[in-house]
Write a protein that holds these residues in place. Structure first.
Motif, PDB file in Angstrom:
ATOM      1  N   ALA A  49      43.435  55.389  38.793  1.00 62.46           N
ATOM      2  CA  ALA A  49      43.074  53.972  38.800  1.00 62.46           C
ATOM      3  C   ALA A  49      44.006  53.165  37.904  1.00 62.46           C
ATOM      4  CB  ALA A  49      41.620  53.795  38.358  1.00 62.46           C
ATOM      5  N   PHE A  50      44.343  53.711  36.748  1.00 62.67           N
ATOM      6  CA  PHE A  50      45.255  53.012  35.841  1.00 62.67           C
ATOM      7  C   PHE A  50      46.646  52.908  36.439  1.00 62.67           C
ATOM      8  CE2 PHE A  50      48.489  53.220  32.472  1.00 62.67           C
ATOM      9  CZ  PHE A  50      48.200  52.037  31.795  1.00 62.67           C
ATOM     10  N   MET A  51      47.116  53.976  37.073  1.00 57.21           N
ATOM     11  CA  MET A  51      48.451  53.971  37.666  1.00 57.21           C
ATOM     12  C   MET A  51      48.535  53.007  38.847  1.00 57.21           C
ATOM     13  SD  MET A  51      49.077  58.066  37.310  1.00 57.21           S
ATOM     14  CE  MET A  51      50.607  58.144  38.213  1.00 57.21           C
ATOM     15  N   LEU A  52      47.457  52.891  39.605  1.00 57.64           N
ATOM     16  CA  LEU A  52      47.423  51.904  40.678  1.00 57.64           C
ATOM     17  C   LEU A  52      47.486  50.503  40.086  1.00 57.64           C
ATOM     18  CD1 LEU A  52      47.094  51.188  43.687  1.00 57.64           C
ATOM     19  CD2 LEU A  52      44.609  51.213  43.318  1.00 57.64           C
ATOM     20  N   ALA A  53      46.764  50.297  38.998  1.00 60.21           N
ATOM     21  CA  ALA A  53      46.739  48.981  38.359  1.00 60.21           C
ATOM     22  C   ALA A  53      48.124  48.568  37.885  1.00 60.21           C
ATOM     23  CB  ALA A  53      45.757  48.990  37.185  1.00 60.21           C
ATOM     24  N   VAL A 105      51.111  37.519  34.282  1.00 58.16           N
ATOM     25  CA  VAL A 105      49.684  37.224  34.089  1.00 58.16           C
ATOM     26  C   VAL A 105      48.899  37.478  35.372  1.00 58.16           C
ATOM     27  CG1 VAL A 105      47.992  35.451  33.501  1.00 58.16           C
ATOM     28  CG2 VAL A 105      50.177  35.552  32.276  1.00 58.16           C
ATOM     29  N   LEU A 106      49.415  36.993  36.496  1.00 58.62           N
ATOM     30  CA  LEU A 106      48.733  37.233  37.766  1.00 58.62           C
ATOM     31  C   LEU A 106      48.694  38.722  38.087  1.00 58.62           C
ATOM     32  CD1 LEU A 106      50.250  34.350  39.962  1.00 58.62           C
ATOM     33  CD2 LEU A 106      48.039  34.393  38.783  1.00 58.62           C
ATOM     34  N   GLY A 107      49.778  39.423  37.771  1.00 56.13           N
ATOM     35  CA  GLY A 107      49.813  40.869  37.990  1.00 56.13           C
ATOM     36  C   GLY A 107      48.790  41.606  37.154  1.00 56.13           C
ATOM     37  N   LEU A 108      48.585  41.154  35.928  1.00 55.07           N
ATOM     38  CA  LEU A 108      47.557  41.764  35.078  1.00 55.07           C
ATOM     39  C   LEU A 108      46.168  41.559  35.682  1.00 55.07           C
ATOM     40  CD1 LEU A 108      48.855  40.761  31.530  1.00 55.07           C
ATOM     41  CD2 LEU A 108      48.624  43.100  32.415  1.00 55.07           C
ATOM     42  N   MET A 109      45.932  40.382  36.223  1.00 53.79           N
ATOM     43  CA  MET A 109      44.646  40.098  36.852  1.00 53.79           C
ATOM     44  C   MET A 109      44.448  40.950  38.104  1.00 53.79           C
ATOM     45  SD  MET A 109      44.722  35.938  36.350  1.00 53.79           S
ATOM     46  CE  MET A 109      43.116  35.646  37.065  1.00 53.79           C
ATOM     47  N   ILE A 110      45.490  41.033  38.932  1.00 46.55           N
ATOM     48  CA  ILE A 110      45.398  41.858  40.136  1.00 46.55           C
ATOM     49  C   ILE A 110      45.247  43.330  39.763  1.00 46.55           C
ATOM     50  CG2 ILE A 110      46.672  42.649  42.176  1.00 46.55           C
ATOM     51  CD1 ILE A 110      47.980  39.814  42.209  1.00 46.55           C
ATOM     52  N   GLY A 111      45.997  43.763  38.754  1.00 49.96           N
ATOM     53  CA  GLY A 111      45.898  45.153  38.300  1.00 49.96           C
ATOM     54  C   GLY A 111      44.518  45.493  37.786  1.00 49.96           C
ATOM     55  N   ALA A 112      43.927  44.572  37.022  1.00 52.51           N
ATOM     56  CA  ALA A 112      42.581  44.808  36.501  1.00 52.51           C
ATOM     57  C   ALA A 112      41.578  44.918  37.647  1.00 52.51           C
ATOM     58  CB  ALA A 112      42.180  43.675  35.555  1.00 52.51           C
ATOM     59  N   PHE A 113      41.733  44.053  38.641  1.00 50.85           N
ATOM     60  CA  PHE A 113      40.844  44.112  39.805  1.00 50.85           C
ATOM     61  C   PHE A 113      41.041  45.424  40.550  1.00 50.85           C
ATOM     62  CE2 PHE A 113      39.692  43.362  44.220  1.00 50.85           C
ATOM     63  CZ  PHE A 113      38.462  42.723  44.103  1.00 50.85           C
ATOM     64  N   ALA A 114      42.299  45.853  40.707  1.00 51.48           N
ATOM     65  CA  ALA A 114      42.585  47.108  41.392  1.00 51.48           C
ATOM     66  C   ALA A 114      41.981  48.291  40.636  1.00 51.48           C
ATOM     67  CB  ALA A 114      44.096  47.296  41.533  1.00 51.48           C
ATOM     68  N   PHE A 115      42.055  48.254  39.320  1.00 50.85           N
ATOM     69  CA  PHE A 115      41.482  49.333  38.506  1.00 50.85           C
ATOM     70  C   PHE A 115      39.977  49.447  38.748  1.00 50.85           C
ATOM     71  CE2 PHE A 115      39.427  50.933  34.689  1.00 50.85           C
ATOM     72  CZ  PHE A 115      40.178  52.064  34.395  1.00 50.85           C
ATOM     73  N   ILE A 116      39.291  48.309  38.780  1.00 57.24           N
ATOM     74  CA  ILE A 116      37.837  48.313  38.971  1.00 57.24           C
ATOM     75  C   ILE A 116      37.469  48.833  40.358  1.00 57.24           C
ATOM     76  CG2 ILE A 116      35.784  46.854  39.137  1.00 57.24           C
ATOM     77  CD1 ILE A 116      37.125  45.029  37.018  1.00 57.24           C
ATOM     78  N   GLU A 156      39.241  50.603  42.435  1.00 56.84           N
ATOM     79  CA  GLU A 156      39.640  52.000  42.631  1.00 56.84           C
ATOM     80  C   GLU A 156      38.658  52.947  41.945  1.00 56.84           C
ATOM     81  OE1 GLU A 156      42.298  54.950  44.196  1.00 56.84           O
ATOM     82  OE2 GLU A 156      41.821  52.860  44.628  1.00 56.84           O
ATOM     83  N   THR A 157      38.032  52.470  40.892  1.00 58.56           N
ATOM     84  CA  THR A 157      37.082  53.300  40.147  1.00 58.56           C
ATOM     85  C   THR A 157      35.751  53.425  40.866  1.00 58.56           C
ATOM     86  OG1 THR A 157      38.106  52.625  38.053  1.00 58.56           O
ATOM     87  CG2 THR A 157      35.904  53.571  37.936  1.00 58.56           C
ATOM     88  N   VAL A 158      35.324  52.362  41.556  1.00 58.14           N
ATOM     89  CA  VAL A 158      33.972  52.345  42.109  1.00 58.14           C
ATOM     90  C   VAL A 158      33.905  52.362  43.632  1.00 58.14           C
ATOM     91  CG1 VAL A 158      33.124  51.129  40.068  1.00 58.14           C
ATOM     92  CG2 VAL A 158      33.852  49.810  42.069  1.00 58.14           C
ATOM     93  N   MET A 159      35.056  52.215  44.304  1.00 58.85           N
ATOM     94  CA  MET A 159      35.049  52.117  45.764  1.00 58.85           C
ATOM     95  C   MET A 159      35.896  53.219  46.402  1.00 58.85           C
ATOM     96  SD  MET A 159      33.321  49.401  46.843  1.00 58.85           S
ATOM     97  CE  MET A 159      32.643  47.855  46.209  1.00 58.85           C
ATOM     98  N   GLN A 174      47.613  55.098  46.933  1.00 62.15           N
ATOM     99  CA  GLN A 174      46.324  55.680  46.546  1.00 62.15           C
ATOM    100  C   GLN A 174      46.253  57.159  46.914  1.00 62.15           C
ATOM    101  OE1 GLN A 174      43.950  52.903  48.823  1.00 62.15           O
ATOM    102  NE2 GLN A 174      43.071  52.008  46.965  1.00 62.15           N
ATOM    103  N   ALA A 175      46.730  57.503  48.108  1.00 61.61           N
ATOM    104  CA  ALA A 175      46.678  58.894  48.571  1.00 61.61           C
ATOM    105  C   ALA A 175      47.516  59.807  47.688  1.00 61.61           C
ATOM    106  CB  ALA A 175      47.160  58.973  50.023  1.00 61.61           C
ATOM    107  N   GLU A 176      48.656  59.317  47.228  1.00 67.23           N
ATOM    108  CA  GLU A 176      49.524  60.137  46.379  1.00 67.23           C
ATOM    109  C   GLU A 176      48.997  60.236  44.952  1.00 67.23           C
ATOM    110  OE1 GLU A 176      51.959  62.033  47.355  1.00 67.23           O
ATOM    111  OE2 GLU A 176      51.574  61.363  49.400  1.00 67.23           O
ATOM    112  N   LEU A 177      48.334  59.190  44.495  1.00 66.50           N
ATOM    113  CA  LEU A 177      47.831  59.186  43.122  1.00 66.50           C
ATOM    114  C   LEU A 177      46.610  60.071  42.945  1.00 66.50           C
ATOM    115  CD1 LEU A 177      48.233  55.418  42.119  1.00 66.50           C
ATOM    116  CD2 LEU A 177      49.664  57.357  41.460  1.00 66.50           C
ATOM    117  N   ILE A 178      46.085  60.612  44.045  1.00 69.04           N
ATOM    118  CA  ILE A 178      44.929  61.502  43.940  1.00 69.04           C
ATOM    119  C   ILE A 178      45.265  62.747  43.119  1.00 69.04           C
ATOM    120  CG2 ILE A 178      45.395  62.884  46.019  1.00 69.04           C
ATOM    121  CD1 ILE A 178      42.387  62.748  46.628  1.00 69.04           C
TER     122      ILE A 178
END
Length: 270
Positions: free
Chosen positions: A143-147, A43-54, A56-59, A132-136
């Motif tokens: 963003a999804f893969m980082l999440a 559950v905590l991982g899902l929350m952290i992943g969702a935050f990472a997705f957001i 990574e998308t906008v920053m 992040q650098a490799e997922l480019i």
């Protein structure tokens, strides 16, 4: 059912800053169901992943990496990082076993603990940034893969804690020893299966490799703890949480690097 829900609520109170409250009764119920810590990690991982997705998308990547770190510790608290600091003090202390254990249990933070904590934070930032650098190369799905990577890392971190508890020997009485003594092999198997299934569903075989890496990390920490302290305590369990999270991200990054170098598709591993 009420005892189960009490244990589940306590698990979130124990492993996060979510204000659900912690009581001794709840802790007693939680140690009887230690496998719930892995569920909490999901559950905590899902929350952290969702935050990472957001983020990574906008920053930009570097800012996203820092914000992810801030969110991790905002959500999970600093107790485990504090445990890593205490572990560092004990592991770097010179002298007898008694002196090492005294440094481990000392509430004051020494240079060894500072060094371990700083290096861990730098390693966490570096591992997120490197991933992040490799997922480019997978721009549409980066963003999804980082999440999902952050999700697997948190699952692995919590399973690493339970691995130390299941296979470690307590060195003194306390909350850590309660968890260690109550994490029986059958309960560990339940948590292992839960974490493995969640990791595979999140990121396929990449997730499973990262998950196994977290468990291996826990055994390394047990070995180090046994050499220095002749056993483990709550600080060693917290250390497993912090280090395993980093190792999972590094392993996932290396897998992505290998796949990029071979011109393969990461999705073929899912």
């Amino acid at each position: 059912m009420n005892n189960f829900l009490l244990a589940l609520r306590t698990s979130f109170g124990f492993l996060s800053t979510i204000p659900v409250g912690i009581t001794m009764e709840g802790l007693d119920e939680l140690v009887k169901r230690s496998y719930l810590q892995t569920f909490t990690g999901v559950v905590l991982g899902l929350m952290i992943g969702a935050f990472a997705f957001i983020t990574e998308t906008v920053m930009p990547d570097q800012i996203s990496a820092v914000l992810i770190m801030v969110f991790i510790y905002y959500l999970t608290g600093l107790n485990h990082l504090d445990g890593l600091g205490d572990f560092g003090d004990g592991a770097t202390a010179h002298g007898s076993l008694e002196k090492k254990i005294k440094a481990l249990k000392d509430v004051a933070l020494g240079i060894g603990g500072v060094g371990y904590a700083v290096l861990a934070l730098l390693a966490l930032y570096a591992s997120i940034s490197a991933l992040q650098a490799e997922l480019i190369f997978f721009s549409d799905n980066a963003a999804f893969m980082l999440a999902v990577s952050m999700l697997v890392a948190e699952i692995g971190a919590k399973q690493a804690m339970l691995t130390v508890a299941a296979f470690g020997k307590p060195i003194h009485e306390g909350l850590g020893s309660m968890i260690i003594n109550s994490t029986t092999f059958p309960r560990y198997v339940v948590s292992f299966i839960l974490g493995a299934v969640a990791s595979i569903l999140a990121f396929g075989s990449v997730g499973m490799v990262g998950y196994v890496a977290a468990i291996i990390t826990a055994f390394v920490i047990i070995n180090i703890s046994n050499r220095h302290f002749k056993g483990v305590n709550g600080d060693c369990i917290g250390t497993a949480n912090e280090i395993a999270r980093i190792i999972v991200l590094i392993v996932i990054t290396l897998m992505v690097v290998a796949i990029n170098g071979n011109g393969g598709l990461l999705w073929t591993l899912l």
